[in-house]
Design a protein around this motif. Structure first.
Motif, short mmCIF file in Angstrom:
data_model
loop_
_atom_site.label_atom_id
_atom_site.label_comp_id
_atom_site.label_asym_id
_atom_site.label_seq_id
_atom_site.Cartn_x
_atom_site.Cartn_y
_atom_site.Cartn_z
N GLY A 75 0.82 -1.20 0.00
CA GLY A 75 0.00 0.00 0.00
C GLY A 75 0.85 1.25 0.00
O GLY A 75 2.07 1.21 -0.25
N ALA A 87 -2.99 3.40 3.44
CA ALA A 87 -4.06 2.57 2.87
C ALA A 87 -3.41 1.41 2.14
O ALA A 87 -2.38 1.56 1.48
CB ALA A 87 -4.91 3.39 1.90
N SER A 88 -4.05 0.25 2.25
CA SER A 88 -3.57 -0.94 1.56
C SER A 88 -4.32 -1.11 0.24
O SER A 88 -5.46 -0.67 0.10
CB SER A 88 -3.78 -2.19 2.42
OG SER A 88 -3.02 -2.11 3.62
N SER A 341 -8.54 4.47 1.53
CA SER A 341 -8.54 3.16 0.88
C SER A 341 -9.36 3.15 -0.39
O SER A 341 -8.97 2.57 -1.41
CB SER A 341 -9.08 2.10 1.85
OG SER A 341 -8.24 1.95 2.98
#
Length: 377
Positions: A75, A87-88, A341
């Motif tokens: 991320g 965020a991934s 995300s």
């Protein structure tokens, strides 16, 4: 090296974009020759991260990148103004890989696919029959220009940029240190960013982006204290490499039988981290258009592929230009990880931009409202 007198497609430029284009059209059954005046492997200053959609696009071209080639990252992490927002990716991983290593892998794949390469050969002109290399003519049906942001082929085709934004400087250097994170980190400071990409078990790539020509790696700790602490005892493994960073927009990316790809077709500020990935996605779209003998479909696909990255570049550069905006933006992303995300998912093509429109709108309105307030003051 035997240069063909005739082929179906000539790709001018043998960097990652050009080789990806050659692989894509070869998969469609075309005979193709890649011409580049440089000798491989070619290198340039970049962040050396390939986003998940770029990794997927390469795999469809027969180039499978894994832990033997680089370091996966899961991320993006923003660091700045005493805040951390991360965020991934919704699916898959990106990969940090030395640009020269990536070029070697693409070369090997091109060789295995039967693609003819002519290294150290300069294209001196184009004419109705093909391309000229000094006193030799290669006859061809199509010409793909992958010769970079100052493309000579683009100039000959009359495809001039309609707008060029920015004027920033990018510097890159590698350091011998075990990566401390499985994220690509973006450290923010006034007027500059530092990208940290893991590229090996004991190596990271640091890319500095700034409007100040005087910015040096020796000043890194002063601008980015947290990053400076990580690199305190790390040794550089190579010399600093630099280049200009800008966003270049074109009205059209095709003219007759010439099609542009990669930085020749558009370049987006490196703050997005999308340069390589865009080229790989464009390669697939261009190959499909050529197979249908319809470059208009490539025009449409190119606009669609670039729309979200161009928007994100404008948004991030707005944060770069105004400290107050950056502070609010980082605070919003840190306090609303779900928003970050969703925006990242749209950025890497895992979510349709329209689905993220409310998140984009809310963040944009907040930033613009603050910008208007600052201007009024």
């Amino acid at each position: 090296m035997v240069i063909p007198l005739e082929t179906e497609i000539v790709v001018v430029g043998g960097g990652p974009a050009g080789l990806a284009a050659a692989l894509a059209v070869r998969q469609k059954g075309f005979e193709v020759c890649v011409v580049d005046r440089a000798q491989p492997p070619t290198d340039k200053a970049c962040g050396e991260g390939v986003m998940p959609d770029g990794v997927t696009a390469l795999s469809r071209l027969g180039v499978c990148l894994g832990v033997d080639h680089g370091v996966p990252f899961r991320g993006i992490r923003f660091v700045g103004d005493q805040r951390i927002a991360e965020a991934s990716f919704p699916r898959g991983s990106g990969i940090g890989i030395r640009r020269t290593a990536l070029h070697h892998i693409l070369q090997d794949r091109a060789r295995a696919a039967g693609i003819v390469t002519a290294w150290g050969m300069k294209v001196t002109g184009v004419d109705p029959e093909g391309v000229r290399l000094r006193d030799q003519l290669i006859r061809c049906r199509w010409i793909i220009a992958a010769d970079g942001s100052v493309s000579q082929i683009r100039q000959w085709a009359g495809l001039s940029p309609i707008r060029q934004d920015g004027g920033r400087i990018g510097l890159r250097q590698h350091f011998r240190i075990k990566p401390w994170s499985d994220f690509v980190e973006v450290h923010w400071a006034n007027g500059c960013q530092a990208y940290v990409t893991p590229v090996g078990p004991e190596e990271v790539c640091i890319a500095l982006l700034s409007r100040e020509r005087e910015l040096r790696f020796t000043e890194l700790a002063a601008h980015f204290p947290q990053l400076g602490r990580h690199l305190k005892n790390a040794e550089p493994t190579d010399a600093v490499r630099g280049g200009k960073v800008a966003s270049v927009h074109l009205r059209r990316v095709t003219c007759g039988r010439i099609a542009l790809i990669g930085d020749a077709s558009s370049s987006i500020d490196a703050v997005t981290g999308e340069g390589l990935t865009l080229a790989f996605r464009q390669a697939e779209a261009l190959a499909a258009a050529l197979a249908e003998n319809d470059l208009s479909s490539y025009e449409a696909a190119h606009r669609r592929i670039c729309r979200m990255p161009f928007f994100m570049a404008r948004l991030l550069l707005l944060m770069d230009e105004h400290h107050g905006l950056r502070k609010i933006g980082l605070q919003a992303l840190a306090s609303q990880p779900g928003t970050f995300s969703r925006l990242l998912a749209a950025h890497v093509g895992a979510r349709h931009p329209a689905a993220a429109s409310l998140d984009i709108l809310a963040l944009t309105v907040g930033l613009l409202t603050h910008a208007v307030t600052l201007h009024a003051v």
